[in-house]
Design a protein around this motif. Sequence first.
Motif, PDB file in Angstrom:
ATOM      1  N   SER A 366       0.824  -1.194   0.000  1.00  0.00           N
ATOM      2  CA  SER A 366       0.000   0.000   0.000  1.00  0.00           C
ATOM      3  C   SER A 366       0.862   1.250   0.000  1.00  0.00           C
ATOM      4  CB  SER A 366      -0.912   0.007   1.237  1.00  0.00           C
ATOM      5  OG  SER A 366      -1.573   1.245   1.348  1.00  0.00           O
ATOM      6  N   SER A 367       0.446   2.250  -0.767  1.00  0.00           N
ATOM      7  CA  SER A 367       1.150   3.520  -0.786  1.00  0.00           C
ATOM      8  C   SER A 367       0.488   4.528   0.127  1.00  0.00           C
ATOM      9  CB  SER A 367       1.179   4.068  -2.224  1.00  0.00           C
ATOM     10  OG  SER A 367      -0.140   4.273  -2.694  1.00  0.00           O
ATOM     11  N   LEU A 368      -0.639   4.171   0.748  1.00  0.00           N
ATOM     12  CA  LEU A 368      -1.331   5.086   1.641  1.00  0.00           C
ATOM     13  C   LEU A 368      -0.560   5.196   2.942  1.00  0.00           C
ATOM     14  CD1 LEU A 368      -4.978   3.874   1.029  1.00  0.00           C
ATOM     15  CD2 LEU A 368      -3.883   5.875   0.074  1.00  0.00           C
ATOM     16  N   SER A 369      -0.502   6.393   3.496  1.00  0.00           N
ATOM     17  CA  SER A 369       0.286   6.590   4.702  1.00  0.00           C
ATOM     18  C   SER A 369      -0.543   7.019   5.899  1.00  0.00           C
ATOM     19  CB  SER A 369       1.370   7.646   4.447  1.00  0.00           C
ATOM     20  OG  SER A 369       0.776   8.871   4.058  1.00  0.00           O
ATOM     21  N   SER A 370      -1.772   7.437   5.694  1.00  0.00           N
ATOM     22  CA  SER A 370      -2.581   7.939   6.800  1.00  0.00           C
ATOM     23  C   SER A 370      -3.781   7.053   7.039  1.00  0.00           C
ATOM     24  CB  SER A 370      -3.056   9.367   6.489  1.00  0.00           C
ATOM     25  OG  SER A 370      -3.993   9.788   7.455  1.00  0.00           O
ATOM     26  N   GLY A 371      -3.944   6.592   8.296  1.00  0.00           N
ATOM     27  CA  GLY A 371      -5.098   5.766   8.625  1.00  0.00           C
ATOM     28  C   GLY A 371      -6.401   6.510   8.499  1.00  0.00           C
ATOM     29  N   GLY A 372      -6.339   7.867   8.462  1.00  0.00           N
ATOM     30  CA  GLY A 372      -7.555   8.643   8.307  1.00  0.00           C
ATOM     31  C   GLY A 372      -8.268   8.398   6.997  1.00  0.00           C
ATOM     32  N   HIS A 373      -7.592   7.754   6.053  1.00  0.00           N
ATOM     33  CA  HIS A 373      -8.214   7.449   4.764  1.00  0.00           C
ATOM     34  C   HIS A 373      -8.948   6.105   4.778  1.00  0.00           C
ATOM     35  CE1 HIS A 373      -6.392  10.806   2.679  1.00  0.00           C
ATOM     36  NE2 HIS A 373      -5.212  10.478   3.186  1.00  0.00           N
ATOM     37  N   TYR A 374      -8.870   5.351   5.878  1.00  0.00           N
ATOM     38  CA  TYR A 374      -9.373   3.989   5.892  1.00  0.00           C
ATOM     39  C   TYR A 374     -10.686   3.857   6.661  1.00  0.00           C
ATOM     40  CZ  TYR A 374      -4.828   2.272   4.255  1.00  0.00           C
ATOM     41  OH  TYR A 374      -3.704   2.013   3.519  1.00  0.00           O
ATOM     42  N   SER A 375     -11.510   2.903   6.231  1.00  0.00           N
ATOM     43  CA  SER A 375     -12.699   2.484   6.969  1.00  0.00           C
ATOM     44  C   SER A 375     -12.823   0.972   6.859  1.00  0.00           C
ATOM     45  CB  SER A 375     -13.970   3.137   6.410  1.00  0.00           C
ATOM     46  OG  SER A 375     -14.042   4.504   6.747  1.00  0.00           O
ATOM     47  N   LEU A 376     -13.448   0.377   7.855  1.00  0.00           N
ATOM     48  CA  LEU A 376     -13.758  -1.043   7.809  1.00  0.00           C
ATOM     49  C   LEU A 376     -15.124  -1.250   7.169  1.00  0.00           C
ATOM     50  CD1 LEU A 376     -12.529  -2.314  11.296  1.00  0.00           C
ATOM     51  CD2 LEU A 376     -11.608  -2.918   9.063  1.00  0.00           C
ATOM     52  N   TYR A 377     -15.224  -2.328   6.392  1.00  0.00           N
ATOM     53  CA  TYR A 377     -16.471  -2.724   5.752  1.00  0.00           C
ATOM     54  C   TYR A 377     -16.768  -4.177   6.112  1.00  0.00           C
ATOM     55  CZ  TYR A 377     -16.561   1.443   2.726  1.00  0.00           C
ATOM     56  OH  TYR A 377     -16.623   2.727   2.258  1.00  0.00           O
ATOM     57  N   GLY A 406     -17.562 -13.073   9.888  1.00  0.00           N
ATOM     58  CA  GLY A 406     -17.735 -12.975   8.436  1.00  0.00           C
ATOM     59  C   GLY A 406     -16.570 -12.255   7.793  1.00  0.00           C
ATOM     60  N   ARG A 407     -16.801 -11.706   6.622  1.00  0.00           N
ATOM     61  CA  ARG A 407     -15.749 -11.071   5.829  1.00  0.00           C
ATOM     62  C   ARG A 407     -15.683  -9.574   6.155  1.00  0.00           C
ATOM     63  NH1 ARG A 407     -17.007 -11.795  -0.060  1.00  0.00           N
ATOM     64  NH2 ARG A 407     -14.787 -11.360  -0.427  1.00  0.00           N
ATOM     65  N   TYR A 408     -14.486  -9.131   6.510  1.00  0.00           N
ATOM     66  CA  TYR A 408     -14.241  -7.718   6.800  1.00  0.00           C
ATOM     67  C   TYR A 408     -13.143  -7.217   5.879  1.00  0.00           C
ATOM     68  CZ  TYR A 408     -17.115  -7.863  11.010  1.00  0.00           C
ATOM     69  OH  TYR A 408     -18.175  -7.978  11.884  1.00  0.00           O
ATOM     70  N   ALA A 409     -13.326  -6.007   5.370  1.00  0.00           N
ATOM     71  CA  ALA A 409     -12.351  -5.414   4.455  1.00  0.00           C
ATOM     72  C   ALA A 409     -11.920  -4.053   4.976  1.00  0.00           C
ATOM     73  CB  ALA A 409     -12.946  -5.268   3.054  1.00  0.00           C
ATOM     74  N   LEU A 410     -10.654  -3.743   4.774  1.00  0.00           N
ATOM     75  CA  LEU A 410     -10.123  -2.417   5.070  1.00  0.00           C
ATOM     76  C   LEU A 410      -9.956  -1.693   3.744  1.00  0.00           C
ATOM     77  CD1 LEU A 410      -9.122  -0.574   7.342  1.00  0.00           C
ATOM     78  CD2 LEU A 410      -6.839  -1.517   6.993  1.00  0.00           C
ATOM     79  N   MET A 411     -10.710  -0.588   3.577  1.00  0.00           N
ATOM     80  CA  MET A 411     -10.737   0.101   2.289  1.00  0.00           C
ATOM     81  C   MET A 411     -10.363   1.572   2.444  1.00  0.00           C
ATOM     82  SD  MET A 411     -14.203  -1.305   0.445  1.00  0.00           S
ATOM     83  CE  MET A 411     -14.730  -3.020   0.561  1.00  0.00           C
ATOM     84  N   GLU A 412      -9.796   2.120   1.369  1.00  0.00           N
ATOM     85  CA  GLU A 412      -9.570   3.553   1.287  1.00  0.00           C
ATOM     86  C   GLU A 412     -10.915   4.224   1.013  1.00  0.00           C
ATOM     87  OE1 GLU A 412      -7.104   6.834  -1.374  1.00  0.00           O
ATOM     88  OE2 GLU A 412      -7.270   4.746  -2.026  1.00  0.00           O
ATOM     89  N   THR A 413     -11.250   5.234   1.822  1.00  0.00           N
ATOM     90  CA  THR A 413     -12.559   5.853   1.686  1.00  0.00           C
ATOM     91  C   THR A 413     -12.538   7.222   2.334  1.00  0.00           C
ATOM     92  OG1 THR A 413     -14.934   5.577   2.119  1.00  0.00           O
ATOM     93  CG2 THR A 413     -13.437   4.902   3.859  1.00  0.00           C
ATOM     94  N   TYR A 414     -13.569   8.022   2.041  1.00  0.00           N
ATOM     95  CA  TYR A 414     -13.745   9.280   2.742  1.00  0.00           C
ATOM     96  C   TYR A 414     -14.430   9.011   4.069  1.00  0.00           C
ATOM     97  CZ  TYR A 414     -12.631  11.605  -1.630  1.00  0.00           C
ATOM     98  OH  TYR A 414     -12.006  12.032  -2.758  1.00  0.00           O
ATOM     99  N   ARG A 415     -13.935   9.614   5.141  1.00  0.00           N
ATOM    100  CA  ARG A 415     -14.529   9.437   6.456  1.00  0.00           C
ATOM    101  C   ARG A 415     -15.423  10.619   6.786  1.00  0.00           C
ATOM    102  NH1 ARG A 415     -12.305   5.364   9.597  1.00  0.00           N
ATOM    103  NH2 ARG A 415     -13.106   6.390  11.458  1.00  0.00           N
ATOM    104  N   SER A 416     -16.464  10.375   7.557  1.00  0.00           N
ATOM    105  CA  SER A 416     -17.442  11.407   7.890  1.00  0.00           C
ATOM    106  C   SER A 416     -16.786  12.515   8.705  1.00  0.00           C
ATOM    107  CB  SER A 416     -18.594  10.802   8.699  1.00  0.00           C
ATOM    108  OG  SER A 416     -19.196   9.745   7.998  1.00  0.00           O
ATOM    109  N   SER A 417     -17.264  13.746   8.485  1.00  0.00           N
ATOM    110  CA  SER A 417     -16.798  14.892   9.268  1.00  0.00           C
ATOM    111  C   SER A 417     -17.822  15.298  10.318  1.00  0.00           C
ATOM    112  CB  SER A 417     -16.512  16.077   8.335  1.00  0.00           C
ATOM    113  OG  SER A 417     -17.687  16.444   7.625  1.00  0.00           O
ATOM    114  N   ARG A 418     -18.968  14.636  10.357  1.00  0.00           N
ATOM    115  CA  ARG A 418     -20.010  14.917  11.340  1.00  0.00           C
ATOM    116  C   ARG A 418     -20.723  13.609  11.675  1.00  0.00           C
ATOM    117  NH1 ARG A 418     -24.733  14.938   8.377  1.00  0.00           N
ATOM    118  NH2 ARG A 418     -24.466  15.196   6.127  1.00  0.00           N
TER     119      ARG A 418
END
Length: 491
Positions: A366-377, A406-418
């Motif tokens: 992965s080239s992503l460096s900030s966990g703030g870009h991630y969410s669990l699905y 079950g199946r859990y995925a860690l994906m790059e995504t936008y996280r909520s601001s509110r």
Amino acid sequence: MNKYQHNLIKILLAGLIALCPGSIVPLRLQASVTVDVDVSVFVRPSHNIPPEAVDNLTASATDKVGEVKLEWTVPQSSGNIKISDYYIRWSTLSIADYDGDSSLWWEKASGIDLIGTLENFPGTELDYFIDNLTGGKRHYFALKAADEFGNISPISNESSAKVLAETLRPLQPAGVRVVDVTDNQVSLRWRRVVVNEDFSSYQFRNRYEVLRSTARTADADKWKVVYSTADSGLSKFIWTDTDTVTSSYIYYYKVRAVSGGDESVSRPSMIVDTTKERHIYAVSGDGKAWIDIPGEIGDLLYRENNRYETDLFIDIEKEQHSQKNVESIYNFRAVRSDNAQPEKSFIFSRSQAEIEIGYGSGSSGSSLSSGGHYSLYWFNGIEWIKLGGDVDGFNSTVSIFTRSLGRYALMETYRSSRFEIISIQPDKIFTPRAAYTNFIEFKYSNPKEASVSGKIYDLRGALVAEMEKGGTATVGDRSGSLVWDGKDSSG
């Protein structure tokens, strides 16, 4: 600009780069009678110097047949430029078997070329798994690294590992639990293994080993064998640890079965600890996915407390994928200890099981460096449901409290601001106290750490019940859930 002029520009650029490393070169290119193009070209210095050789390559056999894990640090490069490619070679013969001729060994060895897969800067820790190797044999590994300009390093150090063979490997022990803790001793219990991984009957001609650590870790070097006992055929084993145990430490234990000498070793059991809550843990083979189960809901894993009439254990398997913006996918399953089959109906009584998945450099590349870009699905059988999760930037993990496997995925995504309701399971309509589901759960994102509560009303506006917090959610949590079990306030 025609193709001949274009090729001429490429030639001019190549000449300037070769002659003027480390400088800004002003360049005017005349493409036609009417078009002039001004170009400033930065020439990276020392672009023709190869990276240093990797000097800490380590090979270790995994608990999968025919698989080896390689670990190393990205070597230093001129100008600290990225190392983009790796050329990995292996053989059942060592370089010494070729009288120390590493070039001949390299030429004769098998291998794989990883082009761009693990691109990273010098100093980054990397790992890669090689599979389909010949089981039961020692394999020798070495690699070369190449920078983004194609400069190739010298050969690395050589490292070897004996690969796990295809044998009748016993299923991992289940029913492991801490039954008593005092100031200077810990009593541990587990049940006898009855089947092999291929579902055949497990014979009691073997032994069990208890391993202990003072850290919750997947690092094998941090675990020590503190007890070994023959399999006498008893259905249950109890052992008390008095070896330098003190109440000032939290201890972690796991058990494994060994058969056929040392040739066939089971996967280790789930991990148990000596905390007051008696946590139970499972970890994936790569050490990046965990589930932490408090004892009050983990009781369902033991046959005396469940309806399955057998002990269960949680298995975490990493899935291969090619999905864009997906860091990793893991399948969490409850497995029966009597026949090695998954128990698909299993669910915890409350949303207090914590699933944690790590992110960052390694075999994922992965080239992503900030966990703030991630969410669990979570995959509900039809689609991926966004859960969000709490990001731990220090440990590079994202976690969520849940009652479902079950199946859990860690994906790059936008996280909520509110504050936002991000999923409802089941989807808004359910039958209270039904056989197939008896709860409804609202998962939310709460980045501003507001106080969250929920109430259920009937169609007349009368209060039915207060919703419970899922997991350990409290005021200040950035993610969590609200759960209603279908009952009114009187139960």
